[in-house]
Write an enzyme that holds these catalytic residues in place. Sequence first.
Site, mmCIF file in Angstrom:
data_model
loop_
_atom_site.group_PDB
_atom_site.id
_atom_site.type_symbol
_atom_site.label_atom_id
_atom_site.label_comp_id
_atom_site.label_asym_id
_atom_site.label_seq_id
_atom_site.Cartn_x
_atom_site.Cartn_y
_atom_site.Cartn_z
ATOM 1 N N LEU A 33 0.816 -1.227 0.000
ATOM 2 C CA LEU A 33 0.000 0.000 0.000
ATOM 3 C C LEU A 33 0.848 1.275 0.000
ATOM 4 O O LEU A 33 0.367 2.335 0.393
ATOM 5 C CB LEU A 33 -1.006 0.002 1.163
ATOM 6 N N PHE A 80 3.321 -6.617 -10.670
ATOM 7 C CA PHE A 80 3.212 -5.172 -10.872
ATOM 8 C C PHE A 80 3.989 -4.387 -9.816
ATOM 9 O O PHE A 80 4.297 -3.216 -10.038
ATOM 10 C CB PHE A 80 1.745 -4.710 -10.728
ATOM 11 N N SER A 124 8.288 -1.603 -19.450
ATOM 12 C CA SER A 124 7.866 -0.311 -19.998
ATOM 13 C C SER A 124 8.592 -0.025 -21.306
ATOM 14 O O SER A 124 9.755 -0.427 -21.490
ATOM 15 C CB SER A 124 8.214 0.776 -18.974
ATOM 16 N N ALA A 125 7.934 0.734 -22.166
ATOM 17 C CA ALA A 125 8.565 1.182 -23.415
ATOM 18 C C ALA A 125 9.775 2.053 -23.140
ATOM 19 O O ALA A 125 10.596 2.266 -24.030
ATOM 20 C CB ALA A 125 7.546 1.965 -24.237
ATOM 21 N N TYR A 148 14.956 4.350 -13.262
ATOM 22 C CA TYR A 148 13.699 3.578 -13.321
ATOM 23 C C TYR A 148 13.738 2.613 -14.505
ATOM 24 O O TYR A 148 13.492 1.415 -14.369
ATOM 25 C CB TYR A 148 12.504 4.535 -13.444
ATOM 26 N N LYS A 152 13.919 -1.729 -14.893
ATOM 27 C CA LYS A 152 13.015 -2.570 -15.694
ATOM 28 C C LYS A 152 13.818 -3.525 -16.572
ATOM 29 O O LYS A 152 13.500 -4.713 -16.675
ATOM 30 C CB LYS A 152 12.107 -1.689 -16.568
#
Length: 337
Positions: A33, A80, A124-125, A148, A152
Amino acid sequence: MRVLVTGGAGYIGSHTCVELLKAGHEVFVIDNLSNGHETSLERVRLITNCELQFTNADIRDANALDKIFNTFKPDSVIHFAGLKAVGESVANPLMYYDVNVGGSVSLLTAMSKAGCNKIVFSSSATVYGKPQYLPYDEEHPTNPVNPYGRTKLIIENIINDWTEVDTNRKGVILRYFNPVGAHESGQIGEEPIGIPNNLMPYIAQVAGGRREHLNIFGNEYDTSDGTGARDYIHVVDLALAHIGALNQNKLDMFDVLNIGAGKSTTVLELVSNFEEISGVPIKFKYLPRREGDLAAFWADSSKAFEKTSWKPERNINNICEDTWRWQKLNPNGYGIK
Ligand code: NAD
Ligand code: UD1
């Protein structure tokens, strides 16, 4: 199937839980959370009239994970959970490597122990970096330009290595383009904390009266109207891509799929579409380009179309309608933080 959803209380995770439950899967969510809301899971139950299990825990907590794997015994994991703010990753890279990379290693370790062999991962792209050609396909070289994006790409490689160890393992990497929109019920959507970094939530908050005007970063790009262009994908279409990735049998042991609509929309086009749908004029001002921004990019998602039975079905009008409904029904998001 029994599916463990990490980060399931977040924006894309909650929409994916809805589609998983609708497709008849059993769902267990682990989320700390830090950027998710338990209310989103209550709303998922409301929308689907189905139960789902939830543990408030960090994916770096090995004991919490082992407990879930021993009791729920998931067949697959959709992963996720992680941090996603580019600027924050530049300011605090170690936190990003710890949560994103460390969390993924912890998750794969628990999966290995429990013999759970299948993972679908949210990439992610942004891993492609500056386009050498467009649209990006999965063969486009990768060169992420911020921490970031680098987390990925590292996680993608870790999952690849993990699948090499055992032929029963499967890793599916979904490289999302620009997820936007909300569930058509208006019950779940994106709730950015503080001032939104991304375009769509900012437009929605201007239309809703929470922000005075939109700042448009650059109007001299080499695009149809000079503003930046992106491939916006409706979050429900994106959620459905995960169901496609779980159900497929054509995918390789390790496979990478672009998930976009394959069409680019400029900032001004999105603004004018939103004005038309909402009936509210969106005030804007031009500012200089945002550092690190690309002029335009969009996806070649034909591999996903061919290898899974997935195809996006929602257009920019649906995106604006659903975002506006979510904004009107929930002017302060879930209203908790
Ligand atoms: P989100 O922040 O709404 O959801 C992420 C969820 O993970 C949150 O509920 C958060 O509380 C949870 N979480 C974070 N760290 C955790 C931890 N250590 N342990 C347990 N839970 C943790 O983000 P989102 O937009 O739904 O994105 C989901 C995934 O998709 C992320 O991995 C993100 O990097 C990736 N992604 C998002 C976008 C986008 O534009 N939204 C684009 C490309 C990729
Ligand atoms: C951002 C992230 C990227 C992530 C992607 C997914 C950054 C730097 N990059 O990229 O890592 O994968 O979202 O959704 O945060 N714009 C404005 N005004 C605003 C906000 C945006 O004009 O207030 C413009 C931008 O210049 C860009 C377009 O709108 O041309 C889309 O921006 P945004 O929604 O932030 O997405 P990305 O830049 O693609």
